[in-house]
Design an enzyme around this catalytic site. Sequence first.
Site, PDB file in Angstrom:
ATOM      1  N   ASP A  46      21.801  65.233  23.790  1.00 54.02           N
ATOM      2  CA  ASP A  46      22.940  65.768  23.029  1.00 54.02           C
ATOM      3  C   ASP A  46      22.606  67.205  22.614  1.00 54.02           C
ATOM      4  O   ASP A  46      21.594  67.773  23.039  1.00 54.02           O
ATOM      5  CB  ASP A  46      23.318  64.831  21.862  1.00 54.02           C
ATOM      6  CG  ASP A  46      22.295  64.844  20.719  1.00 54.02           C
ATOM      7  OD1 ASP A  46      21.292  65.582  20.807  1.00 54.02           O
ATOM      8  OD2 ASP A  46      22.515  64.097  19.750  1.00 54.02           O
ATOM      9  N   HIS A  47      23.443  67.773  21.744  1.00 52.48           N
ATOM     10  CA  HIS A  47      23.249  69.168  21.331  1.00 52.48           C
ATOM     11  C   HIS A  47      21.926  69.394  20.603  1.00 52.48           C
ATOM     12  O   HIS A  47      21.418  70.506  20.572  1.00 52.48           O
ATOM     13  CB  HIS A  47      24.413  69.586  20.410  1.00 52.48           C
ATOM     14  CG  HIS A  47      24.521  68.715  19.193  1.00 52.48           C
ATOM     15  ND1 HIS A  47      25.074  67.453  19.257  1.00 52.48           N
ATOM     16  CD2 HIS A  47      24.102  68.887  17.912  1.00 52.48           C
ATOM     17  CE1 HIS A  47      25.007  66.889  18.057  1.00 52.48           C
ATOM     18  NE2 HIS A  47      24.424  67.741  17.230  1.00 52.48           N
ATOM     19  N   CYS A  63      17.601  63.314  21.705  1.00 56.90           N
ATOM     20  CA  CYS A  63      18.559  63.741  20.677  1.00 56.90           C
ATOM     21  C   CYS A  63      17.758  64.275  19.492  1.00 56.90           C
ATOM     22  O   CYS A  63      16.588  64.623  19.661  1.00 56.90           O
ATOM     23  CB  CYS A  63      19.528  62.616  20.300  1.00 56.90           C
ATOM     24  SG  CYS A  63      18.804  61.159  19.540  1.00 56.90           S
ATOM     25  N   GLY A  64      18.353  64.380  18.318  1.00 53.95           N
ATOM     26  CA  GLY A  64      17.654  64.966  17.179  1.00 53.95           C
ATOM     27  C   GLY A  64      16.436  64.160  16.773  1.00 53.95           C
ATOM     28  O   GLY A  64      15.340  64.693  16.601  1.00 53.95           O
ATOM     29  N   THR A  65      16.633  62.873  16.593  1.00 55.37           N
ATOM     30  CA  THR A  65      15.531  61.972  16.216  1.00 55.37           C
ATOM     31  C   THR A  65      15.084  61.074  17.360  1.00 55.37           C
ATOM     32  O   THR A  65      14.032  60.434  17.271  1.00 55.37           O
ATOM     33  CB  THR A  65      15.964  61.049  15.064  1.00 55.37           C
ATOM     34  OG1 THR A  65      17.092  60.282  15.516  1.00 55.37           O
ATOM     35  CG2 THR A  65      16.344  61.840  13.825  1.00 55.37           C
ATOM     36  N   GLY A  66      15.902  60.949  18.381  1.00 50.11           N
ATOM     37  CA  GLY A  66      15.676  59.971  19.451  1.00 50.11           C
ATOM     38  C   GLY A  66      16.215  58.597  19.086  1.00 50.11           C
ATOM     39  O   GLY A  66      16.303  57.710  19.943  1.00 50.11           O
ATOM     40  N   GLY A 124      19.304  57.585  17.784  1.00 50.83           N
ATOM     41  CA  GLY A 124      20.646  57.256  18.287  1.00 50.83           C
ATOM     42  C   GLY A 124      20.625  56.946  19.768  1.00 50.83           C
ATOM     43  O   GLY A 124      21.220  55.953  20.228  1.00 50.83           O
ATOM     44  N   HIS A 171       2.563  47.865  28.700  1.00 54.36           N
ATOM     45  CA  HIS A 171       2.870  46.570  28.084  1.00 54.36           C
ATOM     46  C   HIS A 171       4.350  46.207  28.099  1.00 54.36           C
ATOM     47  O   HIS A 171       4.678  45.027  28.155  1.00 54.36           O
ATOM     48  CB  HIS A 171       2.382  46.550  26.630  1.00 54.36           C
ATOM     49  CG  HIS A 171       0.886  46.521  26.506  1.00 54.36           C
ATOM     50  ND1 HIS A 171       0.244  46.235  25.330  1.00 54.36           N
ATOM     51  CD2 HIS A 171      -0.091  46.761  27.427  1.00 54.36           C
ATOM     52  CE1 HIS A 171      -1.074  46.281  25.517  1.00 54.36           C
ATOM     53  NE2 HIS A 171      -1.301  46.622  26.781  1.00 54.36           N
ATOM     54  N   ARG A 184       0.367  38.939  31.399  1.00 59.11           N
ATOM     55  CA  ARG A 184       0.933  38.357  30.169  1.00 59.11           C
ATOM     56  C   ARG A 184       2.129  39.162  29.658  1.00 59.11           C
ATOM     57  O   ARG A 184       3.016  38.609  28.987  1.00 59.11           O
ATOM     58  CB  ARG A 184      -0.145  38.233  29.091  1.00 59.11           C
ATOM     59  CG  ARG A 184      -0.671  39.556  28.554  1.00 59.11           C
ATOM     60  CD  ARG A 184      -1.882  39.347  27.635  1.00 59.11           C
ATOM     61  NE  ARG A 184      -2.314  40.567  26.981  1.00 59.11           N
ATOM     62  CZ  ARG A 184      -3.046  41.525  27.550  1.00 59.11           C
ATOM     63  NH1 ARG A 184      -3.399  41.414  28.826  1.00 59.11           N
ATOM     64  NH2 ARG A 184      -3.410  42.604  26.864  1.00 59.11           N
ATOM     65  N   HIS A 185       2.132  40.438  29.967  1.00 55.49           N
ATOM     66  CA  HIS A 185       3.240  41.276  29.501  1.00 55.49           C
ATOM     67  C   HIS A 185       4.538  40.942  30.237  1.00 55.49           C
ATOM     68  O   HIS A 185       5.624  41.054  29.688  1.00 55.49           O
ATOM     69  CB  HIS A 185       2.883  42.752  29.664  1.00 55.49           C
ATOM     70  CG  HIS A 185       1.605  43.112  28.969  1.00 55.49           C
ATOM     71  ND1 HIS A 185       1.459  43.019  27.608  1.00 55.49           N
ATOM     72  CD2 HIS A 185       0.404  43.499  29.469  1.00 55.49           C
ATOM     73  CE1 HIS A 185       0.220  43.360  27.271  1.00 55.49           C
ATOM     74  NE2 HIS A 185      -0.439  43.660  28.390  1.00 55.49           N
TER      75      HIS A 185
HETATM   76  C1  RB5 Z   1      22.878  64.837  15.643  1.00 53.40           C
HETATM   77  O1  RB5 Z   1      23.072  65.546  14.464  1.00 53.40           O
HETATM   78  C2  RB5 Z   1      21.916  63.698  15.440  1.00 53.40           C
HETATM   79  O2  RB5 Z   1      22.474  62.768  14.568  1.00 53.40           O
HETATM   80  C3  RB5 Z   1      21.558  63.053  16.760  1.00 53.40           C
HETATM   81  O3  RB5 Z   1      21.037  64.019  17.611  1.00 53.40           O
HETATM   82  C4  RB5 Z   1      20.524  61.954  16.682  1.00 53.40           C
HETATM   83  O4  RB5 Z   1      19.417  62.374  15.957  1.00 53.40           O
HETATM   84  C5  RB5 Z   1      21.009  60.651  16.224  1.00 53.40           C
HETATM   85  O5  RB5 Z   1      20.269  59.662  16.166  1.00 53.40           O
END
Ligand code: RB5
Length: 147
Positions: free
Chosen positions: A8-9, A65-68, A70, A98, A132-133
């Site tokens: 995403d952006h 994405c920003g945090t990964g 989402g 694993h 096992r995995h």
């Molecule tokens: C975008 O602002 C942010 O919410 C998205 O990139 C992501 O981090 C969501 O989990």
Amino acid sequence: MNVIITADHAGMTIRNEVKKLLDEMGIEYEDTGCSCETSVDYSDYALPAAERVAKGEFDRGIFICGTGIGMSIAANKVKGIRCALTHDVYSAKLTRQHNDSNILAMGERVIGPGLAREIAKVWLETDFDGGRHERRIGKVTVYEDQQ
Ligand code: RB5
């Protein structure tokens, strides 16, 4: 191996760094990520890209994405996807050995492009251990099939 990469952006810098890595490693890829600077919805990118991995069109996916978070939540809703949100090299290796993860998610607001590149490299180079995995993953797959 072929890879679908999407972002995403908030994930464009790492997306571009990972594309350079894929070029260097000679790995084929398709980039379906956002090309704009305006805000978009990660779900619009994660879901169709994850479906293409689940259908076998791509061996692996790398989603940014920003945090990964989402991207990983959305990807893991798709049947057959094992998306690992990973921000360290050790986990990148272990989630291949694993969990046989088929999608790697990372967050650009959490780690820098240098570490993201190392994580992606290890994740791409590491094979599944099986054994096992395989049994453990099989139990998750059975549950998924019953839904
Ligand atoms: C975008 O602002 C942010 O919410 C998205 O990139 C992501 O981090 C969501 O989990």
